[in-house]
Design a protein around this motif. Sequence first.
Motif, PDB file in Angstrom:
ATOM      1  N   SER A 208      -3.027  -1.310 -12.023  1.00 12.07           N
ATOM      2  CA  SER A 208      -2.631  -1.996 -11.074  1.00 12.07           C
ATOM      3  C   SER A 208      -0.913  -1.830 -10.688  1.00 12.07           C
ATOM      4  O   SER A 208      -0.424  -2.326  -9.563  1.00 12.07           O
ATOM      5  N   GLU A 212       0.386  -1.382  -6.892  1.00 13.30           N
ATOM      6  CA  GLU A 212       1.338  -2.197  -6.294  1.00 13.30           C
ATOM      7  C   GLU A 212       2.365  -1.145  -5.616  1.00 13.30           C
ATOM      8  O   GLU A 212       2.993  -1.407  -4.641  1.00 13.30           O
ATOM      9  N   GLU A 215       1.422   0.182  -2.448  1.00 15.15           N
ATOM     10  CA  GLU A 215       1.221  -0.844  -1.441  1.00 15.15           C
ATOM     11  C   GLU A 215       2.343  -1.338  -0.957  1.00 15.15           C
ATOM     12  O   GLU A 215       2.737  -1.503   0.125  1.00 15.15           O
ATOM     13  N   ARG A 216       3.601  -1.419  -1.813  1.00 12.88           N
ATOM     14  CA  ARG A 216       4.827  -1.941  -1.463  1.00 12.88           C
ATOM     15  C   ARG A 216       5.898  -1.203  -1.464  1.00 12.88           C
ATOM     16  O   ARG A 216       6.955  -1.414  -0.790  1.00 12.88           O
TER      17      ARG A 216
END
Length: 258
Positions: A208, A212, A215-216
Amino acid sequence: MTLSLKGKTYVVMGVANKRSIAWGIARSLHQSGARLIFTYAGERFEKGVRDLAGTLEGGEDSLVLPCDVTNDEDIEKCFATIKEEVGTIHGLAHCIAFANKEELAGDYMNTTRDGFLLAHNISSYSLTAVAKVAKDLMTEGGSIVSMTYLGGERVMQNYNVMGVAKASLEASVKYLASDLGKHGIRVNAISAGPIRTLSAKGVGDFNSILKEIEERAPLRRNTTQEEVGDTAVFLFSDYSRGITGENLHVDSGYHVLG
Ligand code: NDP
Ligand code: N5H
């Protein structure tokens, strides 16, 4: 993308296996034509490091030496052997860290005194200990590169005592840069984004964390061993001759996010 470090010799500390960041740095250095010396701590990793060194063209003859950084005698012996066999070195990659697994989860405040000292001894003090002996071999100037993580600058869940040790390491980089600059030796850190290595194994939510970042992070992807290796080569080369005491983030830009 190649940058020539032909005729230069670098000590790479912290190869455990082919996923190690140290191995990424070794491969990039090798591509640049540098000569490599490897050090390892655990005897169980010796054969692996020798085998890996042997996969590099001409690497069968690389010096591979034991160096447990908790042991001053080991450090002295290791660099005395390097001095005897090679003489001058031009740089050193410090890719070493350790904390007790049970202290890399839960509340930071549960860190024991022993666990705190162990993490700081291996992950932070070792850079200072090694820099002091390596200095004498850097007779033509040099460049020292250490590895850190964003958890040394801000609170990252579960990083705990390792974050405190990295803050200490990052401060050491600045003080060492100040001491060694007059000898033509630069000292910098690379703050890498998460990479799946043996050390990262067992980190519960590693997937995870990687997701993240994908995605960011500004670059919308995770950091690779190669990106860190190539940045280390830059820091070892004269292209970075004006840079010392710096913490260079190789993390797809994740550190700029709040
Ligand atoms: P690895 O597990 O591949 O490497 C960790 C290394 O630390 C091993 O080679 C191990 O040596 C060495 N080490 C542990 N204790 C000692 C000791 N007493 N003396 C000498 N060496 C010791 O993991 P990484 O490549 O991920 O870690 C390298 C560096 O990169 C560390 O400083 C880590 O904090 C940093 N980093 C890692 C990130 C990641 O996501 N993976 C992100 C940012 C920074 P041995 O195997 O011989 O025991
Ligand atoms: C925020 C996170 C997730 C929490 C992870 C923390 C990782 C800390 C790094 C230390 C070095 C891990 C460690 O000491 C593991 C050991 O307790 C057990 N492993 C071993 O003994 C293996 C066999 C040997 C080879 O390992 C060592 N180190 O000697 C951080 C992550 C998102 C990013 C990350 C993984 C950072 C980092 O500094 O490595």
